[in-house]
Write an enzyme that holds these catalytic residues in place. Sequence first.
Site, mmCIF file in Angstrom:
data_model
loop_
_atom_site.group_PDB
_atom_site.id
_atom_site.type_symbol
_atom_site.label_atom_id
_atom_site.label_comp_id
_atom_site.label_asym_id
_atom_site.label_seq_id
_atom_site.Cartn_x
_atom_site.Cartn_y
_atom_site.Cartn_z
ATOM 1 N N GLN A 12 0.710 -1.127 0.181
ATOM 2 C CA GLN A 12 0.035 -0.119 0.148
ATOM 3 C C GLN A 12 0.880 1.274 -0.017
ATOM 4 O O GLN A 12 0.859 2.091 -0.849
ATOM 5 C CB GLN A 12 -1.060 0.037 1.293
ATOM 6 N N ASP A 13 1.704 1.486 1.004
ATOM 7 C CA ASP A 13 2.454 2.734 1.036
ATOM 8 C C ASP A 13 3.536 2.892 -0.250
ATOM 9 O O ASP A 13 3.713 3.703 -0.414
ATOM 10 C CB ASP A 13 3.309 2.547 2.309
ATOM 11 N N GLN A 85 7.305 -7.901 6.959
ATOM 12 C CA GLN A 85 6.348 -8.922 7.421
ATOM 13 C C GLN A 85 5.591 -8.059 8.256
ATOM 14 O O GLN A 85 5.815 -8.061 9.527
ATOM 15 C CB GLN A 85 6.629 -10.167 7.928
ATOM 16 N N SER A 86 4.297 -7.385 7.861
ATOM 17 C CA SER A 86 3.807 -6.212 8.616
ATOM 18 C C SER A 86 2.511 -6.892 9.031
ATOM 19 O O SER A 86 1.816 -5.951 9.844
ATOM 20 C CB SER A 86 3.640 -5.232 7.948
ATOM 21 N N SER A 127 6.749 1.681 13.503
ATOM 22 C CA SER A 127 5.646 1.502 13.703
ATOM 23 C C SER A 127 4.798 1.684 15.202
ATOM 24 O O SER A 127 5.505 1.833 16.015
ATOM 25 C CB SER A 127 5.160 -0.020 13.629
ATOM 26 N N GLU A 129 3.069 0.227 16.722
ATOM 27 C CA GLU A 129 2.887 -0.957 17.409
ATOM 28 C C GLU A 129 4.061 -1.047 18.668
ATOM 29 O O GLU A 129 3.963 -1.961 19.395
ATOM 30 C CB GLU A 129 2.885 -2.245 16.600
ATOM 31 N N TYR A 151 6.050 -9.162 15.839
ATOM 32 C CA TYR A 151 6.326 -7.657 14.833
ATOM 33 C C TYR A 151 6.786 -6.668 15.615
ATOM 34 O O TYR A 151 7.808 -5.866 14.891
ATOM 35 C CB TYR A 151 4.898 -7.531 14.059
ATOM 36 N N GLY A 187 -4.326 -3.964 2.501
ATOM 37 C CA GLY A 187 -4.415 -5.539 2.357
ATOM 38 C C GLY A 187 -5.846 -5.923 3.064
ATOM 39 O O GLY A 187 -6.125 -5.324 4.181
ATOM 40 N N ARG A 193 -9.919 -2.470 6.369
ATOM 41 C CA ARG A 193 -10.069 -2.977 5.002
ATOM 42 C C ARG A 193 -11.156 -4.123 5.129
ATOM 43 O O ARG A 193 -11.903 -4.402 4.361
ATOM 44 C CB ARG A 193 -8.715 -3.254 4.005
ATOM 45 N N LYS A 194 -10.912 -5.077 6.242
ATOM 46 C CA LYS A 194 -11.756 -6.158 6.386
ATOM 47 C C LYS A 194 -13.189 -5.414 6.406
ATOM 48 O O LYS A 194 -14.090 -6.170 6.001
ATOM 49 C CB LYS A 194 -11.259 -6.930 7.582
ATOM 50 N N GLY A 213 -12.528 -9.842 15.617
ATOM 51 C CA GLY A 213 -12.018 -10.060 16.874
ATOM 52 C C GLY A 213 -12.454 -9.027 17.711
ATOM 53 O O GLY A 213 -13.587 -8.808 18.070
HETATM 54 P P1 GDP Z 1 -2.427 -3.560 13.791
HETATM 55 O O1 GDP Z 1 -2.557 -2.279 14.556
HETATM 56 O O2 GDP Z 1 -1.238 -3.316 13.123
HETATM 57 O O3 GDP Z 1 -2.519 -4.822 14.443
HETATM 58 O O4 GDP Z 1 -3.432 -3.514 12.757
HETATM 59 P P2 GDP Z 1 -4.903 -4.522 12.274
HETATM 60 O O5 GDP Z 1 -5.533 -3.775 11.378
HETATM 61 O O6 GDP Z 1 -4.381 -5.764 11.934
HETATM 62 O O7 GDP Z 1 -5.557 -4.509 13.853
HETATM 63 C C1 GDP Z 1 -5.752 -3.508 14.481
HETATM 64 C C2 GDP Z 1 -6.872 -3.707 15.794
HETATM 65 O O8 GDP Z 1 -7.900 -4.375 15.403
HETATM 66 C C3 GDP Z 1 -6.140 -5.010 16.608
HETATM 67 O O9 GDP Z 1 -6.247 -4.368 17.962
HETATM 68 C C4 GDP Z 1 -6.900 -6.091 16.297
HETATM 69 O O10 GDP Z 1 -6.996 -7.171 17.531
HETATM 70 C C5 GDP Z 1 -8.346 -5.630 16.047
HETATM 71 N N1 GDP Z 1 -9.267 -6.610 15.562
HETATM 72 C C6 GDP Z 1 -10.576 -7.045 15.619
HETATM 73 N N2 GDP Z 1 -10.875 -7.709 14.793
HETATM 74 C C7 GDP Z 1 -10.120 -7.806 13.771
HETATM 75 C C8 GDP Z 1 -10.024 -8.544 12.734
HETATM 76 O O11 GDP Z 1 -11.139 -9.430 12.348
HETATM 77 N N3 GDP Z 1 -9.035 -8.665 11.812
HETATM 78 C C9 GDP Z 1 -7.831 -7.801 12.149
HETATM 79 N N4 GDP Z 1 -6.773 -7.776 11.357
HETATM 80 N N5 GDP Z 1 -7.985 -7.094 13.385
HETATM 81 C C10 GDP Z 1 -8.826 -7.118 14.244
#
Ligand code: GDP
Length: 325
Positions: A12-13, A85-86, A127, A129, A151, A187, A193-194, A213
């Site tokens: 993306q970036d 690996q992000s 990051s 994170e 990560y 992604g 994006r999900k 989640g």
């Molecule tokens: P991150 O901040 O780099 O970990 O980016 P992510 O987009 O993978 O996740 C951001 C936050 O969303 C984290 O705290 C995840 O636990 C939370 N989260 C909740 N549900 C989901 C899910 O279904 N998919 C992802 N990727 N993250 C989720």
Amino acid sequence: MARALITGVTGQDGAYLAALLIEKGYEVYGLLHRHGGSEAVQDRLRRLNCTGSVRMVDGNLIDLSSLIRLLQKVQPDEIYNLAAQSFVRMSWDQPLLTTQVTAIGTANMLEAVRIASPTARYFQASSSEMFGRAETQAQNEDTLFHPRSPYASAKVFAHCLVQNYRDAFGLFGCNGIMFNHDSPLRGIEFVLRKITDGAARISLGLASELPMGNLDARRDFGHARDYVRAMWLMLQQDKADDYVVATGRAASIRDLCRIAFAHVKLDWEAFVKVDAAFLRPADVDVTVGDATRARTRLGWVPQTSLEDMIAEMVEADLKRWRANA
Ligand code: GDP
């Protein structure tokens, strides 16, 4: 003509940065880690109309000699190390691969720069994170790191190494501590994006629920287009330094669901289901960035609001699913 090398150019970036640098008149080289199907890999560059303008060069962050040869050949003025690996969740399943690429890969890149291109300006994608369980309300460049995933730990190593090379060898190296940033090119494995993809599919009748989640996690979300501008600005300064890149506003995953589903006139609560499969062994509760340094020294301010970005992403996903139908 200034020359730039981007690792992670197919992400993306990488795509947004390549588009920005091409617009500014740079000759742009992209490190291509070939694993078959390089056509599909360049999809993001194609979507920003810059496939033909980026010169792809073969190499791999985990192969030091390939990087040295590459820098000798390209002699870039600016290097943007975006490859990693992000995906945090995957780093729990593949911690060694994550360390190889994200931590050792950066060490390789820095060694290659030191050996073959010591006057190049270097940007490292750090990051938010790395802050993990942060002890301050908003995190800035002086906030202590408490990484909460393989990560994040790998990113802390890379961050510190850039500082070491800056102090020890005079490298013009900048760490951009990038808070979450998204776009239609993000992604599908990442949370926003999900959600936008899920809202689009559900509104078109292609799915009936969205398993998610931890809905309580809060993050600071900006637009990748704004964030790559900050990367470039860092390398145009007289002195190298580290900068937080963030909007200063935190939103929960629940907020994202609400905004995305409201865009397609649906009530998120009827469709989003919590599924333990998407919970993490350890998660970061909240990150929110204080980008005062970037604002005052670089004159950088994000231009896209969270609501506008989510609308842009949902619209792009609707368009894609309609075209696939
Ligand atoms: P991150 O901040 O780099 O970990 O980016 P992510 O987009 O993978 O996740 C951001 C936050 O969303 C984290 O705290 C995840 O636990 C939370 N989260 C909740 N549900 C989901 C899910 O279904 N998919 C992802 N990727 N993250 C989720």
